[in-house]
Design an enzyme around this catalytic site. Structure first.
Site, short mmCIF file in Angstrom:
data_model
loop_
_atom_site.label_atom_id
_atom_site.label_comp_id
_atom_site.label_asym_id
_atom_site.label_seq_id
_atom_site.Cartn_x
_atom_site.Cartn_y
_atom_site.Cartn_z
N CYS A 2 -25.96 1.83 41.17
CA CYS A 2 -25.23 0.57 41.30
C CYS A 2 -24.54 0.30 39.97
CB CYS A 2 -26.18 -0.59 41.57
SG CYS A 2 -27.22 -0.34 43.01
N ARG A 28 -19.78 3.62 41.11
CA ARG A 28 -21.24 3.70 41.10
C ARG A 28 -21.84 3.23 42.43
NH1 ARG A 28 -23.23 4.38 36.09
NH2 ARG A 28 -25.24 3.52 36.71
N TRP A 76 -25.13 0.42 45.66
CA TRP A 76 -25.29 1.68 46.39
C TRP A 76 -26.70 1.59 46.94
CZ3 TRP A 76 -22.42 6.32 46.92
CH2 TRP A 76 -23.13 7.45 47.32
N ASN A 102 -30.05 -2.29 38.84
CA ASN A 102 -29.69 -0.92 39.20
C ASN A 102 -30.94 -0.10 39.00
OD1 ASN A 102 -28.55 1.65 39.35
ND2 ASN A 102 -27.71 1.56 37.29
N GLY A 103 -31.43 0.58 40.05
CA GLY A 103 -32.64 1.38 39.89
C GLY A 103 -33.63 1.12 40.99
N GLU A 488 -26.17 30.60 43.27
CA GLU A 488 -25.49 29.39 42.80
C GLU A 488 -24.92 29.59 41.39
OE1 GLU A 488 -24.35 26.92 44.16
OE2 GLU A 488 -24.12 25.39 42.64
N LYS A 492 -20.97 29.20 40.54
CA LYS A 492 -20.43 28.28 39.52
C LYS A 492 -19.46 29.02 38.61
CE LYS A 492 -21.08 25.32 40.94
NZ LYS A 492 -21.59 24.83 42.12
N GLU A 495 -16.22 29.84 40.42
CA GLU A 495 -15.42 28.65 40.72
C GLU A 495 -14.63 28.16 39.51
OE1 GLU A 495 -17.52 25.89 44.07
OE2 GLU A 495 -18.62 26.10 42.22
N HIS A 511 -30.27 49.34 46.28
CA HIS A 511 -29.66 49.88 47.51
C HIS A 511 -28.14 49.93 47.43
CE1 HIS A 511 -33.58 49.96 49.30
NE2 HIS A 511 -33.76 48.68 49.01
N LYS A 608 -12.54 19.54 46.57
CA LYS A 608 -13.89 18.96 46.55
C LYS A 608 -14.46 18.87 47.95
CE LYS A 608 -17.39 17.05 44.63
NZ LYS A 608 -18.29 18.04 44.03
C1 G6P Z 1 -16.22 22.89 48.97
C2 G6P Z 1 -16.63 22.50 47.57
C3 G6P Z 1 -18.04 23.03 47.27
C4 G6P Z 1 -19.01 22.54 48.32
C5 G6P Z 1 -18.55 22.90 49.73
C6 G6P Z 1 -19.37 22.19 50.79
O1 G6P Z 1 -16.03 24.26 49.03
O2 G6P Z 1 -15.73 23.01 46.63
O3 G6P Z 1 -18.45 22.58 46.01
O4 G6P Z 1 -20.27 23.10 48.09
O5 G6P Z 1 -17.20 22.49 49.94
O6 G6P Z 1 -19.13 20.82 50.69
P1 G6P Z 1 -20.11 19.72 51.20
O7 G6P Z 1 -19.42 18.43 50.92
O8 G6P Z 1 -20.28 19.96 52.69
O9 G6P Z 1 -21.40 19.86 50.50
#
Ligand code: G6P
Length: 613
Positions: A2, A28, A76, A102-103, A488, A492, A495, A511, A608
């Site tokens: 929040c 927020r 939030w 907030n919290g 992951e 990263k 990306e 393999h 995104k």
């Molecule tokens: C896009 C973003 C990724 C994300 C994926 C799934 O490719 O660039 O960072 O992991 O979508 O998105 P979501 O909102 O479903 O987690």
């Protein structure tokens, strides 16, 4: 998450500034908002579910325009749905005070019972309202506002930033921090507070950041800082020279870095108020997570994309080992077109940060048509995935702006851990003691995450990343729970640094992919103590024998010793090691991309939220 603001002045009106402060803090949270001001000695509160524009309509009568002290809040939701009653500020019914928070107040239920037994009447479902009653009780005993706040905070456990306003001939404004951020600043005419320095910039660039356990008393032209015992604290103001764009990143160079640093707080928001310590169990809102419902399940089918899919891999290991329930997992984009056959009693679990990813949504809809019970782990309340799920675990990670997902991922992993515990308890395969032990360890994770974000670790990771900035290819290897972390880590790097990086199950290297290893090639191996730690050590030996340059990340000491370079993570149980091990990999990608001059928050070709197929 929040946002809170507050202002007190000698002569100027505060209302417009409070509303503008809320506008910049809307990132927020924005499911409801409100303000309270001192109006002719009495406290006046206006609050409304919905966006700030709804509140502005309420304020448009101008009745409160002359007020010289006030607080504001943009919410939030965590405890209690978004509604007018649950919106902040809260009061104690006396008309003497208003409080924004907030919290999470973890012991709010027992405090609420205690206060109700004294005849105090509650009008919301929030944890916050206990705080306003606690402060009100102390004010009624004749204490000053600052003393009342200190006495109230001595009773609560949890995690908060609060601001409290009291009325009367001389209004008082006090704030305190234990966890979420809080910044204060004074000018000749006033004093101001906010969750983010952004809210203070219209007034002053000289600000003081509160530390945990500190209380600030604000008066026109002055600030007084004390600790929770009332002892004064001296701290000089810091001059902020950012532009607005930098300021929105909280002083971090990039949103991604800010979001990496938010992860200890996100852990608290995702998990802590859901833990039922005395029962070794977890309570979820949003849908039917009852024993009866969960006992009827025979399988779980995870569907997700990208980073969320990697969280799904971790969920598979956790649910199978903790709850003994079979888990299948697929790329949402594959699941939806492969004519899937779902067993009876299947939970379709969509994992998504945005809740709007087209493939994930289509896969969830298909699973539902095929008879599955649709559930989700999601960050965005009100998103399509949440609306189309019968039950959801909201991750409460807060808005994620960096395209490369970081805090949303760790929140999804933590939510998966909570789900595994709930399933295990509901199905009777995890007893109370074992549940308590797992959840206690989860609580201990926060300082360990913070330790990983200390400047020494960041410098160490940065130095290693820079040393390999010209490498043309990387492997990221792991097994078991840390296999998805290897995936992951590689994602990263791809990306944001545009370097070929392959995440692989370490046991599969022999393999085929091992043929790719040439002398000096950087191989990041993730290994922490657990059922496969020895196996991974053998994989390290195999890689080294072919000239690979091993960078080990994790808590397995022998592996760290074997490696050419190392980033040690704090010890925890195997089930939670992914939450810690992913942090250095996020930082590694960040520093690698930085060294290569890439656009970290807006990497090329990506979006995104991918709402097209
Ligand atoms: C896009 C973003 C990724 C994300 C994926 C799934 O490719 O660039 O960072 O992991 O979508 O998105 P979501 O909102 O479903 O987690």
């Amino acid at each position: 998450m929040c946002g809170i603001v507050g202002a007190i002045t000698r002569s100027g009106a505060v209302l417009e500034g409070l509303v503008e402060g809320l506008r910049v803090l809307e990132y927020r949270g924005y499911d409801s908002c409100g303000v309270a001001v001192v109006d002719g000695g009495a406290i006046a509160i206006r609050r409304k579910v919905g966006r700030l524009s709804e509140l502005e309509k309420l304020l448009s009568d101008g009745a409160l325009n002359g007020a010289r002290a006030g607080v504001g809040h943009t919410r939030w939701a965590t405890h209690g749905k978004p509604s007018d009653e649950n919106a902040h500020p809260h009061s104690d019914g006396s008309g003497r005070l208003a409080l924004v928070h907030n919290g999470i107040i973890e012991n709010y239920l027992e405090l609420r019972r205690e206060l109700q037994a004294e005849g105090r009447v509650f009008t919301s479902e929030t944890d916050t309202e206990v705080l306003s009653h606690l402060v009100g009780r102390e004010l009624a005993r004749g204490r000053s506002l600052a003393d009342a706040v200190r006495a109230a905070l001595a009773r609560v456990s949890g995690y908060y930033a609060i601001a409290v306003l009291s009325g009367g001939d001389t209004p008082h404004l006090v704030c305190a921090r234990q966890g979420p951020p809080l910044v204060v600043g004074a000018t000749a005419d006033g004093a101001y507070l906010g969750s983010d320095v952004l809210a203070l910039l219209p007034y002053t660039r000289d600000v003081v950041y509160l530390e945990d356990g500190e209380v600030a008393e604000l008066a026109p032209g002055s600030l007084r800082l004390t600790n929770l015992a009332g002892a004064p604290i001296a701290r000089a103001a810091r001059r902020i020279d950012w532009d607005a764009e930098q300021a929105s990143k909280g002083g971090f160079a990039h949103h991604m870095l800010k979001e990496i640093h938010e992860q200890p707080d996100v852990l608290a928001r995702t998990a802590f108020d859901r833990i039922l310590s005395t029962r070794g169990d977890v309570a979820f809102e949003h849908g039917d997570w009852s024993d009866a419902r969960l006992r009827s399940l025979e399988r779980v089918q995870v569907v997700a994309c990208g980073t969320a899919l990697h969280a799904g891999y971790v969920a598979r290991y956790l649910i199978e080992s903790i709850a003994r329930l079979p888990v299948d997992l697929d790329f949402a984009s594959e699941f939806r077109y492969r004519d899937p056959q779902l067993a009876r009693g299947t939970m379709a679990l969509a994992i998504s940060q945005s809740g709007e990813t087209a493939d994930t949504l289509a896969a969830l809809r298909l699973a539902r048509q095929l008879g599955a019970w649709p559930a989700s782990i999601c960050n965005v309340i009100g998103s399509t995935v949440v609306r189309e799920s019968e039950a959801t675990i909201l991750t409460h990670a807060g808005p994620e702006i960096g395209v490369a997902s970081t805090k949303a991922f760790s929140a999804q992993v933590v939510a998966s851990f909570l789900l595994a515990v709930r399933l295990g308890r509901a199905r009777g395969v995890l007893d109370e003691r074992a549940g308590t032990a797992l959840l206690d360890e989860l609580r201990r994770l926060r300082p360990r995450m913070e330790a990983l974000l200390a400047s020494e670790t960041i410098e160490q990771v940065g130095a290693i990343a820079r040393a390999h900035q010209n490498a043309t290819g990387f492997f990221f290897l792991g097994r078991g729970l840390n296999f998805p972390i290897a995936l992951e880590g590689a994602l990263k790097l791809k990306e944001i640094s545009y370097v070929h990086a392959e995440g692989y199950a370490a046991g599969e290297m022999k393999h085929g992919p091992i043929a790719l290893i040439s002398p000096g090639m950087p191989i990041v191996v993730v290994n922490s103590p657990g059922r496969v730690d020895e196996k991974v050590r053998s994989n390290i030996e195999q890689v080294k024998a072919r000239g690979g340059h091993v960078i080990c990340v994790g808590a397995d000491q022998p592996s760290l010793a074997l490696a050419d370079e190392r980033i040690a993570t704090p010890a925890t149980i195997e089930a939670l090691s992914p939450v810690l091990n992913v942090i250095p990999l996020q930082l590694f990608a960040y520093h690698h991309a930085l060294a290569r001059g890439c656009d970290i928050d807006k990497p090329r070709n990506l979006a995104k939220s991918v709402t097209v197929e």
